[in-house]
Design an enzyme around this catalytic site. Structure first.
Site, PDB file in Angstrom:
ATOM      1  N   CYS A 125       0.845  -1.187   0.000  1.00 17.73           N
ATOM      2  CA  CYS A 125       0.000   0.000   0.000  1.00 17.73           C
ATOM      3  C   CYS A 125       0.884   1.241   0.000  1.00 17.73           C
ATOM      4  O   CYS A 125       1.893   1.292   0.723  1.00 17.73           O
ATOM      5  CB  CYS A 125      -0.898  -0.003   1.241  1.00 17.73           C
ATOM      6  SG  CYS A 125      -2.020   1.404   1.337  1.00 17.73           S
ATOM      7  N   HIS A 156      -9.251  -3.280  -2.697  1.00 15.59           N
ATOM      8  CA  HIS A 156      -8.215  -2.566  -1.932  1.00 15.59           C
ATOM      9  C   HIS A 156      -8.574  -1.082  -1.838  1.00 15.59           C
ATOM     10  O   HIS A 156      -8.478  -0.476  -0.765  1.00 15.59           O
ATOM     11  CB  HIS A 156      -6.842  -2.765  -2.598  1.00 15.59           C
ATOM     12  CG  HIS A 156      -5.715  -2.093  -1.875  1.00 15.59           C
ATOM     13  ND1 HIS A 156      -4.697  -2.766  -1.246  1.00 15.59           N
ATOM     14  CD2 HIS A 156      -5.452  -0.763  -1.707  1.00 15.59           C
ATOM     15  CE1 HIS A 156      -3.860  -1.894  -0.682  1.00 15.59           C
ATOM     16  NE2 HIS A 156      -4.292  -0.677  -0.960  1.00 15.59           N
ATOM     17  N   GLU A 157      -9.012  -0.506  -2.972  1.00 12.31           N
ATOM     18  CA  GLU A 157      -9.337   0.937  -2.980  1.00 12.31           C
ATOM     19  C   GLU A 157     -10.644   1.229  -2.241  1.00 12.31           C
ATOM     20  O   GLU A 157     -10.718   2.205  -1.496  1.00 12.31           O
ATOM     21  CB  GLU A 157      -9.416   1.445  -4.420  1.00 12.31           C
ATOM     22  CG  GLU A 157      -8.116   1.295  -5.213  1.00 12.31           C
ATOM     23  CD  GLU A 157      -6.893   1.786  -4.466  1.00 12.31           C
ATOM     24  OE1 GLU A 157      -5.833   1.137  -4.591  1.00 12.31           O
ATOM     25  OE2 GLU A 157      -6.989   2.786  -3.733  1.00 12.31           O
ATOM     26  N   HIS A 194     -10.145   1.500   1.372  1.00 13.98           N
ATOM     27  CA  HIS A 194      -9.605   2.790   1.829  1.00 13.98           C
ATOM     28  C   HIS A 194     -10.722   3.785   2.158  1.00 13.98           C
ATOM     29  O   HIS A 194     -10.572   4.629   3.033  1.00 13.98           O
ATOM     30  CB  HIS A 194      -8.692   3.410   0.758  1.00 13.98           C
ATOM     31  CG  HIS A 194      -7.262   2.935   0.807  1.00 13.98           C
ATOM     32  ND1 HIS A 194      -6.471   3.035   1.924  1.00 13.98           N
ATOM     33  CD2 HIS A 194      -6.490   2.366  -0.142  1.00 13.98           C
ATOM     34  CE1 HIS A 194      -5.266   2.541   1.669  1.00 13.98           C
ATOM     35  NE2 HIS A 194      -5.252   2.122   0.421  1.00 13.98           N
TER      36      HIS A 194
HETATM   37  O1  K2U Z   1      -2.081   1.922  -1.808  1.00 16.20           O
HETATM   38  C1  K2U Z   1      -2.870   1.843  -2.754  1.00 16.20           C
HETATM   39  O2  K2U Z   1      -4.078   1.943  -2.617  1.00 16.20           O
HETATM   40  C2  K2U Z   1      -2.319   1.489  -4.094  1.00 16.20           C
HETATM   41  C3  K2U Z   1      -1.878   0.073  -4.117  1.00 16.20           C
HETATM   42  C4  K2U Z   1      -3.059  -0.724  -4.587  1.00 16.20           C
HETATM   43  C5  K2U Z   1      -2.967  -2.211  -4.540  1.00 16.20           C
HETATM   44  C6  K2U Z   1      -2.029  -2.865  -3.765  1.00 16.20           C
HETATM   45  C7  K2U Z   1      -2.010  -4.262  -3.757  1.00 16.20           C
HETATM   46  C8  K2U Z   1      -2.913  -4.978  -4.481  1.00 16.20           C
HETATM   47  C9  K2U Z   1      -3.844  -4.315  -5.254  1.00 16.20           C
HETATM   48  C10 K2U Z   1      -3.864  -2.940  -5.266  1.00 16.20           C
HETATM   49  C11 K2U Z   1      -0.623   0.092  -4.966  1.00 16.20           C
HETATM   50  O3  K2U Z   1      -0.942  -0.080  -6.291  1.00 16.20           O
HETATM   51  S1  K2U Z   1       0.576  -0.978  -4.351  1.00 16.20           S
HETATM   52  C12 K2U Z   1       1.790  -1.055  -5.495  1.00 16.20           C
HETATM   53  C13 K2U Z   1       1.478  -1.876  -6.683  1.00 16.20           C
HETATM   54  C14 K2U Z   1       1.877  -1.397  -7.890  1.00 16.20           C
HETATM   55  C15 K2U Z   1       1.642  -2.146  -9.014  1.00 16.20           C
HETATM   56  C16 K2U Z   1       1.018  -3.373  -8.931  1.00 16.20           C
HETATM   57  C17 K2U Z   1       0.601  -3.850  -7.702  1.00 16.20           C
HETATM   58  C18 K2U Z   1       0.835  -3.098  -6.559  1.00 16.20           C
HETATM   59 NI    NI Z   2      -3.558   1.167  -0.337  1.00 16.57          NI
END
Ligand code: K2U
Ligand code: NI
Length: 186
Positions: free
Chosen positions: A113, A156-157, A160
């Site tokens: 994250c 995941h989003e 949040h």
């Molecule tokens: O922090 C966030 O919300 C963005 C995350 C979202 C995410 C993390 C893990 C699994 C699914 C979504 C970032 O994208 S984490 C970094 C990342 C970058 C590319 C591919 C996967 C994760």
């Molecule tokens: Ni996140």
């Protein structure tokens, strides 16, 4: 444009709040918020640009992660190959998971994250398939069915927006224990 300094980190109460509904038509401020969050994702996924601006790559960014407690998130799930169209590119508001599979899905490498600096290891069990209803930037209601990786990103989003972080789902006593009914996604 957002830089890593603009990303709220674990411990900031905004990441643990229930975010507020987004009102339509979008204010100029909310239109800029949407554009700036999507801009972060686009730049962060470009090798040269993310190096230049020291951005952690992201496939999703939720408004609380830039300090705004509103139910809005930008999502940019790239296609399999460099020149492919993205699997999903959009800014979603007021999303609701209206149905989901009984079967769970989890990324086989766990999750990370942008708001959590240290990696927390372990499977993050989620729904493998979901149907999401959300409003697009024009305020139109959209219904979308997702599975596997895109479904994980959306969950995941959406988490949040409800003050939930990925490690909340990890089994603390045996983080890598496999559940026979869960689909582990590469
Ligand atoms: O922090 C966030 O919300 C963005 C995350 C979202 C995410 C993390 C893990 C699994 C699914 C979504 C970032 O994208 S984490 C970094 C990342 C970058 C590319 C591919 C996967 C994760
Ligand atoms: Ni996140």
């Amino acid at each position: 444009m957002y830089l890593m300094n603009d990303i709220t980190r674990d411990g900031n109460p905004v990441l643990r709040q229930e975010a507020a509904d987004v009102e339509f038509p979008l204010s100029a401020e909310d239109q800029k918020l949407a554009a700036d969050m999507m801009e972060y994702l686009v730049i962060s996924q470009d090798e040269k640009e993310n190096e230049k601006y020291k951005l952690r790559p992201g496939v999703g960014l939720a408004a609380p992660q830039v300090g705004v407690s509103k139910r809005m998130a930008a999502i940019l799930v790239p296609g399999e190959y460099e020149d492919d169209e993205p699997i999903f590119k959009g800014v979603i508001s007021n999303p609701v998971i209206i149905s989901h599979s009984v079967q769970d899905g989890a990324l086989d490498v766990g999750e990370g994250c942008l708001s959590v600096d240290e990696d927390v290891p372990g499977f993050v069990p989620r729904h493998d398939r979901i149907t999401v209803r959300y409003q697009n930037l024009d305020g139109e209601t959209v219904k979308i069915r997702l599975k596997d990786y895109p479904a994980i990103v959306f969950q995941h989003e959406i988490d949040h927006l409800h003050g939930i972080l990925y490690y909340d789902h990890i089994n603390a006593t045996s983080p890598w224990s496999e559940n026979p009914d869960t689909k582990y996604i590469k």
